[in-house]
Design an enzyme around this catalytic site. Structure first.
Site, mmCIF file in Angstrom:
data_model
loop_
_atom_site.group_PDB
_atom_site.id
_atom_site.type_symbol
_atom_site.label_atom_id
_atom_site.label_comp_id
_atom_site.label_asym_id
_atom_site.label_seq_id
_atom_site.Cartn_x
_atom_site.Cartn_y
_atom_site.Cartn_z
ATOM 1 N N ARG A 66 15.997 26.471 15.636
ATOM 2 C CA ARG A 66 14.977 26.218 16.646
ATOM 3 C C ARG A 66 15.649 26.125 18.010
ATOM 4 N NH1 ARG A 66 12.813 20.946 18.627
ATOM 5 N NH2 ARG A 66 10.868 21.374 19.685
ATOM 6 N N HIS B 119 10.541 23.528 26.639
ATOM 7 C CA HIS B 119 11.304 22.311 26.365
ATOM 8 C C HIS B 119 11.794 21.782 27.719
ATOM 9 C CE1 HIS B 119 13.579 20.116 22.949
ATOM 10 N NE2 HIS B 119 13.810 19.431 24.045
ATOM 11 N N GLU C 60 7.211 17.979 22.742
ATOM 12 C CA GLU C 60 7.029 16.592 23.156
ATOM 13 C C GLU C 60 6.306 16.412 24.484
ATOM 14 O OE1 GLU C 60 10.776 14.530 23.001
ATOM 15 O OE2 GLU C 60 10.922 14.744 20.845
ATOM 16 N N ASN D 44 8.685 15.343 15.568
ATOM 17 C CA ASN D 44 9.968 14.799 15.999
ATOM 18 C C ASN D 44 9.936 13.302 15.793
ATOM 19 O OD1 ASN D 44 10.514 17.376 16.834
ATOM 20 N ND2 ASN D 44 10.804 16.882 19.005
ATOM 21 N N TYR E 253 12.519 9.823 15.781
ATOM 22 C CA TYR E 253 13.833 9.216 15.974
ATOM 23 C C TYR E 253 13.877 7.751 15.556
ATOM 24 C CZ TYR E 253 15.425 13.407 18.305
ATOM 25 O OH TYR E 253 15.786 14.695 18.556
ATOM 26 N N GLU F 213 12.655 17.850 14.782
ATOM 27 C CA GLU F 213 13.811 17.113 15.310
ATOM 28 C C GLU F 213 13.942 15.775 14.608
ATOM 29 O OE1 GLU F 213 14.125 16.407 19.575
ATOM 30 O OE2 GLU F 213 13.404 18.438 19.981
HETATM 31 C C1 PNW Z 1 13.890 14.412 22.391
HETATM 32 N N1 PNW Z 1 11.930 8.648 24.589
HETATM 33 O O1 PNW Z 1 13.869 13.696 23.579
HETATM 34 C C2 PNW Z 1 14.051 15.840 22.845
HETATM 35 O O2 PNW Z 1 13.168 16.768 22.265
HETATM 36 C C3 PNW Z 1 15.451 16.335 22.841
HETATM 37 O O3 PNW Z 1 15.591 17.316 23.827
HETATM 38 C C4 PNW Z 1 16.404 15.171 23.011
HETATM 39 O O4 PNW Z 1 17.720 15.580 23.189
HETATM 40 C C5 PNW Z 1 16.238 14.296 21.779
HETATM 41 O O5 PNW Z 1 14.900 13.911 21.590
HETATM 42 C C6 PNW Z 1 17.110 13.054 21.786
HETATM 43 O O6 PNW Z 1 16.747 12.206 22.823
HETATM 44 C C7 PNW Z 1 13.399 12.418 23.738
HETATM 45 O O7 PNW Z 1 12.364 8.030 25.587
HETATM 46 C C8 PNW Z 1 13.843 11.734 24.866
HETATM 47 O O8 PNW Z 1 11.054 8.137 23.823
HETATM 48 C C9 PNW Z 1 13.367 10.477 25.135
HETATM 49 C C10 PNW Z 1 12.427 9.917 24.298
HETATM 50 C C11 PNW Z 1 11.966 10.604 23.181
HETATM 51 C C12 PNW Z 1 12.457 11.866 22.916
#
Ligand code: PNW
Length: 483
Positions: free
Chosen positions: A83, A126, A171, A301, A303, A385
């Site tokens: 991707r 992106h 996102e 995505n 995290y 992601e």
């Molecule tokens: C995502 N937040 O970014 C992006 O899709 C990527 O480009 C990035 O490198 C990755 O996650 C890791 O950070 C985010 O503040 C950045 O909630 C910030 C947030 C969430 C996603």
């Protein structure tokens, strides 16, 4: 949880995709070569204090010049899907005319991938909006949605013969709230009114683009969008204020995008929460119908989770501020509804971003999406992601043994995914963020998410322990038991 018991060996279905993800601005460099012009991120990087130690994307991981070797590396790792995103500022710099050289780079990338048996997964946006469009208001300007649809269709027409999987936006929460209200991402504004306008216009852009692409698409094309999800738990589920805080976060991060896309309407509570910022003012004519254009896949995505609570009284000046923005940066400003939400702390392991490690949140998220959104729509999900930054320590050869942290993180989240699948979630693939270390937005090169290390002095790529392990997972479609 028993399901995350790492002593089990888990099998993934034969068609399940194991791949990796990157984004143009984060890896390409060559910021002003062959016709590329400024994006909002090039401009933002020049703002003093905006990005860690003034880092920028001018060289990044130099992928623009190392693309064939990078694809060869993916092939060595046996990854079946890649991707990546196309840079609007490279393809239509200034959004005026097409730059054939910019488009040609992605055409060569696609050929290179196909030549090595790797399926390209193309994200159209992106975050690197041409700066010329920002000068006309960026996503706060409704016209940007139409400009995006034009750009998307142009790329689609050029590459649709070779690319099956298409994502409109990555996102939109980040491109709206974090960028126009949180001030943390380009263009770095702190204006809630602009943020809600941007959110609506991003959704509209997604709808217009997917509608236009659909008209010229074939049966095999799969169109979708990628959302980032925040799984917020109330600090005390018996406390109404905490429960309300969790509802607000769920509305402002997740449902504000999910509901228009899957149900053609904004949730009533979100419209109320964002009334002051003026969300409703931006909805015109059949916008919601356009936004609800059918999609073929939802990109997920994930995290981390969050523990949230009602406002502490009186809130500390910098605690009533941007939810999701207290991540180590000094700039803080209000996002919509955040004054009613505080962050609570639970004792979970954290990544180098300070984000809590909570694989169970992914399992719950996938099941919830399946039940309320993707399932009823009859579409699958792909994790577009998931991954983690850690403070990598490289040996003399540049090797990073991340088996104790990043590898475990990915393992735990794959187990969570598997468990959700066992309970009926239709998940078709997992794309790790990220293939290689790269420009981590406001954190510059300080945070490393790659399963492959990038030595920024030599631009050498050195697979970490997690990459070698992930290659075996991809090859065997099996998650080996861990001690
Ligand atoms: C995502 N937040 O970014 C992006 O899709 C990527 O480009 C990035 O490198 C990755 O996650 C890791 O950070 C985010 O503040 C950045 O909630 C910030 C947030 C969430 C996603």
């Amino acid at each position: 949880a028993a399901g995350l018991d790492s002593t089990r060996t888990l099998e993934f279905p034969p068609g399940f995709r194991f791949g990796s993800a990157t984004a143009a601005f984060q890896i390409e460099g060559a910021a002003h070569e062959e016709g590329r012009e400024d994006s909002i991120w090039d401009a933002f990087c020049r703002v003093p204090g905006a990005v860690f130690e003034g880092h920028d994307g001018s060289v990044a991981a130099d992928h623009y010049h190392r693309m064939p070797q990078d694809v060869a590396l993916m092939a060595e790792l046996g990854l079946d899907t890649y991707r990546f995103s196309t840079s609007w500022a490279r393809i239509k710099p200034g959004d005026r005319t097409l730059n054939p050289k910019g488009l040609d780079f992605y055409s060569r990338l696609v050929d290179e991938l196909l030549g090595r048996g790797i399926a390209p997964w193309l994200t159209l946006y992106h975050w690197d909006l041409p700066q010329a469009l920002q000068e006309r208001g960026g996503w706060a300007n409704r016209d940007t949605a139409y400009r995006f649809a034009d750009y998307a269709l142009e790329v689609f027409e050029h590459l649709k013969d070779r690319v099956t999987d298409w994502t409109t936006l990555n996102e939109p929460w980040c491109s709206s709230f974090l960028s126009y209200a949180g001030g943390e991402h380009a263009p770095g504004h702190t204006n809630p009114e602009e943020a809600v306008a941007a959110a609506h216009h991003l959704l509209l852009g997604h709808g217009l683009a997917s509608g236009a692409m659909r008209e010229v698409a074939d049966k095999e094309h799969r169109l979708g969008i990628t959302l980032n999800f925040t799984v917020a738990d109330p600090a005390n589920p018996a406390n109404a204020v905490d429960v309300d805080a969790a509802r607000r976060i769920d509305g402002a991060f997740n449902r504000i995008f999910l509901d228009p896309i899957f149900r053609g309407q904004y949730p009533t509570d979100v419209l109320e929460d964002m009334a002051e910022a003026g969300l409703e003012r931006h909805i015109r004519g059949n916008d919601l119908e356009v936004i609800a254009a059918p999609i073929d896949v939802l990109g997920v995505n994930y995290y981390n989770g969050e523990l949230v609570a009602g406002p502490t009284t009186p809130p500390a000046p910098d605690e009533s501020l941007v939810f999701a923005s207290d991540r180590g940066l000094p700039r803080r400003s209000p996002i919509v509804g955040s004054e009613r939400v505080g962050r609570a702390w639970r004792d979970l392991p954290r990544t180098a971003m300070g984000w809590e490690v909570q694989p169970g949140g992914l399992e719950r998220l996938l099941l919830r999406l399946e039940e309320h959104y993707t399932g009823p729509a009859g579409i699958p999900m792909v994790i577009t992601e998931n991954g983690a930054a850690y403070d990598d320590v490289a040996d003399e050869a540049g090797f990073v043994d991340d088996s104790g942290d990043r590898l475990s993180f990915i393992d735990a989240h794959l187990r969570a995914t598997h468990r959700a699948m066992e309970q009926g979630a239709d998940v078709r693939g997992y794309l790790v963020w990220s293939l290689m270390d790269n420009f981590e937005w406001s954190f510059g090169y300080d945070k490393r998410f790659g399963i492959v290390r990038v030595d920024y002095d030599t631009q050498a790529r050195i697979p970490k322990a997690s990459a070698k392990w992930y290659a075996q997972v991809a090859a065997s479609h099996r998650l080996p038991a861990r001690r």
